[in-house]
Design a protein around this motif. Structure first.
Motif, PDB file in Angstrom:
ATOM      1  N   SER A   9       0.840  -1.217   0.000  1.00 28.91           N
ATOM      2  CA  SER A   9       0.000   0.000   0.000  1.00 28.91           C
ATOM      3  C   SER A   9       0.868   1.257   0.000  1.00 28.91           C
ATOM      4  CB  SER A   9      -0.912   0.012   1.240  1.00 28.91           C
ATOM      5  OG  SER A   9      -0.166   0.320   2.397  1.00 28.91           O
ATOM      6  N   SER A  10       2.038   1.193  -0.657  1.00 28.07           N
ATOM      7  CA  SER A  10       2.987   2.304  -0.504  1.00 28.07           C
ATOM      8  C   SER A  10       2.597   3.569  -1.255  1.00 28.07           C
ATOM      9  CB  SER A  10       4.383   1.861  -0.939  1.00 28.07           C
ATOM     10  OG  SER A  10       4.376   1.548  -2.309  1.00 28.07           O
ATOM     11  N   CYS A  11       1.851   3.415  -2.359  1.00 28.35           N
ATOM     12  CA  CYS A  11       1.504   4.606  -3.140  1.00 28.35           C
ATOM     13  C   CYS A  11       0.000   4.620  -3.440  1.00 28.35           C
ATOM     14  CB  CYS A  11       2.360   4.649  -4.404  1.00 28.35           C
ATOM     15  SG  CYS A  11       2.229   6.210  -5.273  1.00 28.35           S
ATOM     16  N   ASP A  12      -0.373   4.323  -4.670  1.00 30.42           N
ATOM     17  CA  ASP A  12      -1.800   4.414  -5.009  1.00 30.42           C
ATOM     18  C   ASP A  12      -2.389   3.092  -5.487  1.00 30.42           C
ATOM     19  OD1 ASP A  12      -0.331   4.450  -7.333  1.00 30.42           O
ATOM     20  OD2 ASP A  12      -1.611   5.892  -8.360  1.00 30.42           O
ATOM     21  N   ASP A  13      -1.737   1.989  -5.171  1.00 31.34           N
ATOM     22  CA  ASP A  13      -2.316   0.672  -5.471  1.00 31.34           C
ATOM     23  C   ASP A  13      -2.464  -0.086  -4.157  1.00 31.34           C
ATOM     24  OD1 ASP A  13      -2.364   0.553  -8.468  1.00 31.34           O
ATOM     25  OD2 ASP A  13      -0.221   0.896  -8.173  1.00 31.34           O
ATOM     26  N   THR A  14      -3.680  -0.585  -3.904  1.00 36.64           N
ATOM     27  CA  THR A  14      -3.882  -1.445  -2.736  1.00 36.64           C
ATOM     28  C   THR A  14      -3.812  -2.868  -3.256  1.00 36.64           C
ATOM     29  OG1 THR A  14      -5.582   0.146  -2.102  1.00 36.64           O
ATOM     30  CG2 THR A  14      -5.321  -1.792  -0.690  1.00 36.64           C
ATOM     31  N   SER A  15      -2.899  -3.667  -2.707  1.00 38.18           N
ATOM     32  CA  SER A  15      -2.754  -5.019  -3.249  1.00 38.18           C
ATOM     33  C   SER A  15      -2.494  -6.035  -2.147  1.00 38.18           C
ATOM     34  CB  SER A  15      -1.613  -5.041  -4.279  1.00 38.18           C
ATOM     35  OG  SER A  15      -1.475  -6.334  -4.825  1.00 38.18           O
ATOM     36  N   ALA A  16      -3.045  -7.238  -2.357  1.00 33.77           N
ATOM     37  CA  ALA A  16      -2.791  -8.351  -1.439  1.00 33.77           C
ATOM     38  C   ALA A  16      -2.524  -9.595  -2.270  1.00 33.77           C
ATOM     39  CB  ALA A  16      -3.988  -8.578  -0.522  1.00 33.77           C
ATOM     40  N   ALA A  17      -1.604 -10.426  -1.780  1.00 33.26           N
ATOM     41  CA  ALA A  17      -1.258 -11.654  -2.502  1.00 33.26           C
ATOM     42  C   ALA A  17      -1.089 -12.793  -1.510  1.00 33.26           C
ATOM     43  CB  ALA A  17       0.047 -11.451  -3.283  1.00 33.26           C
ATOM     44  N   ARG A  20       2.425 -19.700  -1.724  1.00 31.33           N
ATOM     45  CA  ARG A  20       2.785 -20.935  -1.026  1.00 31.33           C
ATOM     46  C   ARG A  20       4.241 -21.182  -1.414  1.00 31.33           C
ATOM     47  NH1 ARG A  20      -2.078 -24.603  -0.186  1.00 31.33           N
ATOM     48  NH2 ARG A  20      -2.228 -23.422   1.746  1.00 31.33           N
ATOM     49  N   ASP A  21       5.128 -21.028  -0.449  1.00 28.10           N
ATOM     50  CA  ASP A  21       6.569 -20.911  -0.727  1.00 28.10           C
ATOM     51  C   ASP A  21       6.759 -19.801  -1.758  1.00 28.10           C
ATOM     52  OD1 ASP A  21       7.098 -22.848   1.133  1.00 28.10           O
ATOM     53  OD2 ASP A  21       7.271 -24.476  -0.311  1.00 28.10           O
ATOM     54  N   ASP A  22       7.462 -20.098  -2.875  1.00 25.44           N
ATOM     55  CA  ASP A  22       7.668 -19.028  -3.856  1.00 25.44           C
ATOM     56  C   ASP A  22       6.617 -19.038  -4.971  1.00 25.44           C
ATOM     57  OD1 ASP A  22       8.545 -21.397  -4.918  1.00 25.44           O
ATOM     58  OD2 ASP A  22      10.443 -20.619  -5.686  1.00 25.44           O
ATOM     59  N   VAL A  23       5.586 -19.851  -4.796  1.00 21.88           N
ATOM     60  CA  VAL A  23       4.551 -19.961  -5.839  1.00 21.88           C
ATOM     61  C   VAL A  23       3.386 -19.019  -5.531  1.00 21.88           C
ATOM     62  CG1 VAL A  23       2.931 -21.525  -6.979  1.00 21.88           C
ATOM     63  CG2 VAL A  23       5.189 -22.362  -6.278  1.00 21.88           C
ATOM     64  N   LEU A  24       3.028 -18.241  -6.525  1.00 19.14           N
ATOM     65  CA  LEU A  24       1.961 -17.257  -6.349  1.00 19.14           C
ATOM     66  C   LEU A  24       0.590 -17.902  -6.519  1.00 19.14           C
ATOM     67  CD1 LEU A  24       1.345 -14.215  -5.972  1.00 19.14           C
ATOM     68  CD2 LEU A  24       1.312 -14.038  -8.459  1.00 19.14           C
ATOM     69  N   LEU A  25      -0.259 -17.770  -5.491  1.00 23.43           N
ATOM     70  CA  LEU A  25      -1.614 -18.321  -5.574  1.00 23.43           C
ATOM     71  C   LEU A  25      -2.642 -17.262  -5.953  1.00 23.43           C
ATOM     72  CD1 LEU A  25      -1.770 -20.748  -2.484  1.00 23.43           C
ATOM     73  CD2 LEU A  25      -0.984 -21.221  -4.804  1.00 23.43           C
ATOM     74  N   SER A  26      -2.413 -16.035  -5.512  1.00 26.75           N
ATOM     75  CA  SER A  26      -3.331 -14.955  -5.891  1.00 26.75           C
ATOM     76  C   SER A  26      -2.622 -13.621  -5.746  1.00 26.75           C
ATOM     77  CB  SER A  26      -4.591 -14.973  -5.018  1.00 26.75           C
ATOM     78  OG  SER A  26      -4.250 -14.656  -3.682  1.00 26.75           O
ATOM     79  N   ASN A  27      -3.080 -12.631  -6.508  1.00 24.32           N
ATOM     80  CA  ASN A  27      -2.476 -11.292  -6.470  1.00 24.32           C
ATOM     81  C   ASN A  27      -3.556 -10.304  -6.911  1.00 24.32           C
ATOM     82  OD1 ASN A  27      -0.445  -9.269  -6.361  1.00 24.32           O
ATOM     83  ND2 ASN A  27      -0.052  -9.511  -8.551  1.00 24.32           N
ATOM     84  N   VAL A  28      -4.213  -9.715  -5.934  1.00 24.07           N
ATOM     85  CA  VAL A  28      -5.329  -8.815  -6.238  1.00 24.07           C
ATOM     86  C   VAL A  28      -4.849  -7.367  -6.103  1.00 24.07           C
ATOM     87  CG1 VAL A  28      -7.631  -8.068  -5.503  1.00 24.07           C
ATOM     88  CG2 VAL A  28      -7.052 -10.504  -5.506  1.00 24.07           C
ATOM     89  N   ILE A  29      -5.160  -6.556  -7.104  1.00 16.53           N
ATOM     90  CA  ILE A  29      -4.717  -5.156  -7.101  1.00 16.53           C
ATOM     91  C   ILE A  29      -5.915  -4.235  -7.321  1.00 16.53           C
ATOM     92  CG2 ILE A  29      -3.171  -3.440  -8.161  1.00 16.53           C
ATOM     93  CD1 ILE A  29      -1.632  -5.884  -9.381  1.00 16.53           C
ATOM     94  N   ALA A  30      -6.091  -3.278  -6.424  1.00 15.59           N
ATOM     95  CA  ALA A  30      -7.108  -2.225  -6.641  1.00 15.59           C
ATOM     96  C   ALA A  30      -6.357  -0.938  -6.947  1.00 15.59           C
ATOM     97  CB  ALA A  30      -7.976  -2.058  -5.409  1.00 15.59           C
ATOM     98  N   SER A  31      -6.426  -0.500  -8.202  1.00 18.95           N
ATOM     99  CA  SER A  31      -5.763   0.742  -8.593  1.00 18.95           C
ATOM    100  C   SER A  31      -6.714   1.894  -8.333  1.00 18.95           C
ATOM    101  CB  SER A  31      -5.389   0.701 -10.071  1.00 18.95           C
ATOM    102  OG  SER A  31      -4.556  -0.411 -10.301  1.00 18.95           O
ATOM    103  N   GLN A  32      -6.163   3.020  -7.918  1.00 18.90           N
ATOM    104  CA  GLN A  32      -7.004   4.162  -7.548  1.00 18.90           C
ATOM    105  C   GLN A  32      -7.133   5.139  -8.705  1.00 18.90           C
ATOM    106  OE1 GLN A  32      -5.213   5.754  -3.992  1.00 18.90           O
ATOM    107  NE2 GLN A  32      -5.338   3.807  -2.891  1.00 18.90           N
TER     108      GLN A  32
END
Ligand code: KG4
Ligand code: ZN
Length: 358
Positions: A9-17, A20-32
């Motif tokens: 949340s450092s600038c203008d994108d709210t994101s959560a991911a 599982r280890d280094d494998v990405l299961l989800s990456n949701v981004i809300a751009s403002q």
């Protein structure tokens, strides 16, 4: 097996991911979108939007990963650098969420996260919605997928980190041992591109707009001088000023000059900036005898930067690492991978840790 929740949340994108280890299961981004009408990020509005977005974004990431929140082993979050009000939303949420679960927290440096995005592994199963998806904007298709997607760089490698706030050439000795070979002494490359777009009244953020318009233009139509800066450092404020003065003079002769030459102007200023960036990267790779070169950060989405890096690497028989578009601009997946490497080292943060802006 480790399951991490990551928050950005450092600038203008709210994101959560979720990783599982280094494998990405989800990456949701809300751009403002709210900042577009102001031609730049308004900090007060950014923190308010983060506050509205954070719960649905985290909820979405957990659901799309197909996990229960009890499975989360630690919560990683961007501690800085960034806007204080924006950071506070993500940091406070991460701490409270971790406390409620009785799990540790991991602080992540936003810039290191951008660079470490090259180590994210794609999920073996195609994800229904989550991975790389935006709540408000559809994920872009990638015409240049980049080799970084499956093959990871090995140390040492060079990474050009180019975003709206930073421009650095880094020599990576290990995941967290990043030697700064050079950096901008004034504006960041993304900032210069955004300002050029603003001068032409193209909209915000200008980077993607200039990139799109440049495709129709002649990159050699206009020439803008680049400054002589020692070593591997950069300076972009002079380029911006010479662009401004050039247009001011032309507009005196022809008030429609920008409108008539928009694509050529975009292609020419983009070429000036990209060539300046890559000339020093090439010089650094030769000097340090490094055969793997990566790019990261928002400006690494630029199509000329991507194709020119590939061309230079092909010429020298180096390996180019070009991130998929979804990992160029701000996202929590990169925070998650940085958090994962810290988790492996047992580097957890104290709950009292405050965010930092720089
Ligand atoms: O990494 P990022 O999302 O946020 C910061 O940490 O700053 O980078 C945002 C920057 C903006 O300056 C934006 O104009 C630029 O990345 N950018 C681009 C492109 N897409 C985003 N610049 C040039 N070409 C693009 N396609
Ligand atoms: Zn960033």
């Amino acid at each position: 097996m480790t399951t991490l929740l990551a928050i950005e949340s450092s600038c203008d994108d709210t994101s959560a991911a979720v990783l599982r280890d280094d494998v990405l299961l989800s990456n949701v981004i809300a751009s403002q979108k709210v900042h577009e009408q102001y031609g730049g990020v308004v900090p007060e509005l950014a923190s308010r939007a983060h506050e509205q977005n954070i719960i649905p974004v985290v909820d979405g990431a957990i659901r799309e990963a197909g996990i229960r929140k009890e499975e989360i082993d630690a919560v990683a979050f961007t501690r800085g650098p960034g806007l204080m009000g924006s950071l506070m939303v993500g940091v406070s949420f991460a701490k409270s969420f971790a406390q409620a679960l009785g799990k540790p927290i991991i602080e992540v440096n936003h810039l290191q996260a951008h660079v470490l995005s090259h180590f994210i592994q794609a999920s073996p199963q195609p994800l229904s919605q989550g991975e790389g998806q935006s709540l408000q904007q559809p994920a872009q298709a990638s015409p240049l997928p980049g080799r970084g997607a499956g093959v990871r760089p090995t140390f040492p490698f060079i990474c050009l980190l180019v975003s709206g706030g930073h421009t650095q050439i880094l020599l990576l000795h290990s995941h967290f041992d990043m030697e700064i070979l050079g950096q901008t002494i004034d504006d960041a490359a993304g900032e210069a591109i955004d300002k050029a777009a603003k001068i032409m009244d193209l909209g915000y953020p200008g980077g993607p707009i200039i990139d799109r318009l440049a495709k129709e233009g002649n990159a050699d139509a206009f020439h803008f001088a680049t400054p002589q800066i020692a070593g591997y450092d950069y300076s972009f404020s002079g380029i911006k000023t010479s662009f401004l003065y050039f247009l001011r003079d032309r507009l005196k002769e022809d008030p429609d000059f920008i409108e008539k030459h928009k694509a050529d102007l975009c292609a020419s200023i983009q070429k000036t900036i990209v060539d300046f960036l890559l000339k020093k990267v090439e010089k650094a790779a030769l000097k340090y005898n490094v055969r793997q070169v990566a790019i990261a950060g928002g400006v690494s989405a630029n199509s000329r930067l991507r194709s020119e890096l590939q061309r230079i690497c092909d010429k020298h028989r180096w390996q180019a690492f070009i991130p998929p578009f979804k990992f160029c601009t701000d996202n929590a997946a990169m925070v998650g991978i940085a958090g994962y490497f810290k988790y492996l080292k047992g580097e957890f943060a104290d709950i009292s840790l405050p965010p930092y802006t720089r």
